[in-house]
Design an enzyme around this catalytic site. Sequence first.
Site, PDB file in Angstrom:
ATOM      1  N   LYS A   1       7.710  24.790   3.419  1.00 27.87           N
ATOM      2  CA  LYS A   1       9.036  24.668   2.879  1.00 27.87           C
ATOM      3  C   LYS A   1       9.950  25.004   3.738  1.00 27.87           C
ATOM      4  O   LYS A   1      11.018  24.647   3.487  1.00 27.87           O
ATOM      5  CB  LYS A   1       8.987  25.194   1.226  1.00 27.87           C
TER       6      LYS A   1
ATOM      7  N   GLU B   1      16.798  24.323  -7.398  1.00 26.48           N
ATOM      8  CA  GLU B   1      15.823  24.304  -8.401  1.00 26.48           C
ATOM      9  C   GLU B   1      14.321  24.474  -7.942  1.00 26.48           C
ATOM     10  O   GLU B   1      14.097  24.460  -6.709  1.00 26.48           O
ATOM     11  CB  GLU B   1      15.788  23.016  -9.416  1.00 26.48           C
TER      12      GLU B   1
ATOM     13  N   SER C   1      -0.842  23.388   4.572  1.00 26.52           N
ATOM     14  CA  SER C   1       0.456  23.474   4.055  1.00 26.52           C
ATOM     15  C   SER C   1       0.879  25.027   3.875  1.00 26.52           C
ATOM     16  O   SER C   1       2.102  25.148   4.106  1.00 26.52           O
ATOM     17  CB  SER C   1       0.859  22.608   2.688  1.00 26.52           C
TER      18      SER C   1
END
Length: 392
Positions: free
Chosen positions: A96, A118, A376
């Site tokens: 991310k 968010e 990930s």
Amino acid sequence: MSTVDEIAALPEPVNGRFGEFGGQYVAETLMPAIGELDAAWRAARRDAGFWAEVDGLLADYVGRPSRVYHAQRLSAAVGAEIWLKREDLNHTGAHKINNCIGQAVLARRMGKRRLIAETGAGQHGVATATVAALFGLPCEIYMGAEDVVRQSLNVERMKLLGAKVHPVQSGTRTLKDAMNEALRDWVTNVGDTFYLIGSVAGPHPYPWMVRDLQSVIGREVRAQLGRVPEALVACVGGGSNAAGLFAPFVGKTKCFGIEAAGEGVPTGRHAATLGAGKVGVLHGSKSYVLSTPEGQIAHAHSISAGLDYPGVGPEHAYWKETGAVTYISRTDDQALAALERLARTEGILCALETAHAIAALDEVAKQAKTIVVGLSGRGDKDMVTISQRRSS
Ligand SMILES: *Cc1c(COP(=O)(O)O)cnc(C)c1O
């Protein structure tokens, strides 16, 4: 090849859409803001100065390039040559941060002095709070009140990093309500505020921009491996790590996106949006969504908080419809078993999201002998969930 050239070679949406998917389904009042962002992204992706800044931070702060590691014992167990693209080794422990660094650099270039985001499980909130601290920008995070309770450790992390966390009390008090609140904030404060979306979702240009920023994963694999693998595998929540891995290879090799089947698709308690959802609109774009028989957005379920999303990025919907990517799903139990298998064969504790991709390897190995898996993220954040499940 320079980053500008590599990015220029990736497909662009046409009129803000990938096929029929994508678009800008937002309130009239937001159109100027997303228009401004679209123009800024169009300019930045062609700008060597922008990429020099992004690539510099990815190297020095995030620790890129992440390794591509030949997992020999896992390869032997599966019966195929398996390589792991180690996004878990990035600063903050997942992919991310790649996207957050890029959007923060863009925000600064646009003269925006405040970041909002968010978050559902809190991982994107933590990554956003991280770059806000790095850039010295005030940061406000919208999070469903229900999620604030469930993900208290991530809330604490965001606060330590200096972010303000707003628990959202409306609706089901989860991710989609937090998204609505963040959009409301953006409408009110468009002049100085940058809305940092965490996956390849949201109105155009977000799905395109986030995919371009995450494409560093696939672009590195191409250079590190020096050949095109027979297959790529990645888990799909909103779809950003998968899109980033696949983008440079789509049409050139087999790609497999793995969704969360939760307790099993027939039980209705799952997050297999592409596998079992319908075409619809969520969070400003047209894609596949999970919906109730009455046409409301349904609740998604997965043991992994990061896959627990009732939508999916529009480019994935396009890849599904064109057959460019194959989407399958794996259950909670299969993901847990795969997490243990990776731990025991390679000494790597992956995130529960990632474990869904690992769980598909036996299936993919029937069709391909050289496989790259997007690892990930790391599993530390999931230890409480995992230990509760194992002892129950
Ligand atoms: C958030 C997250 C995901 C799911 O998000 P995508 O946008 O589908 O990539 C997957 N893995 C990890 C480790 C995450 O934190």
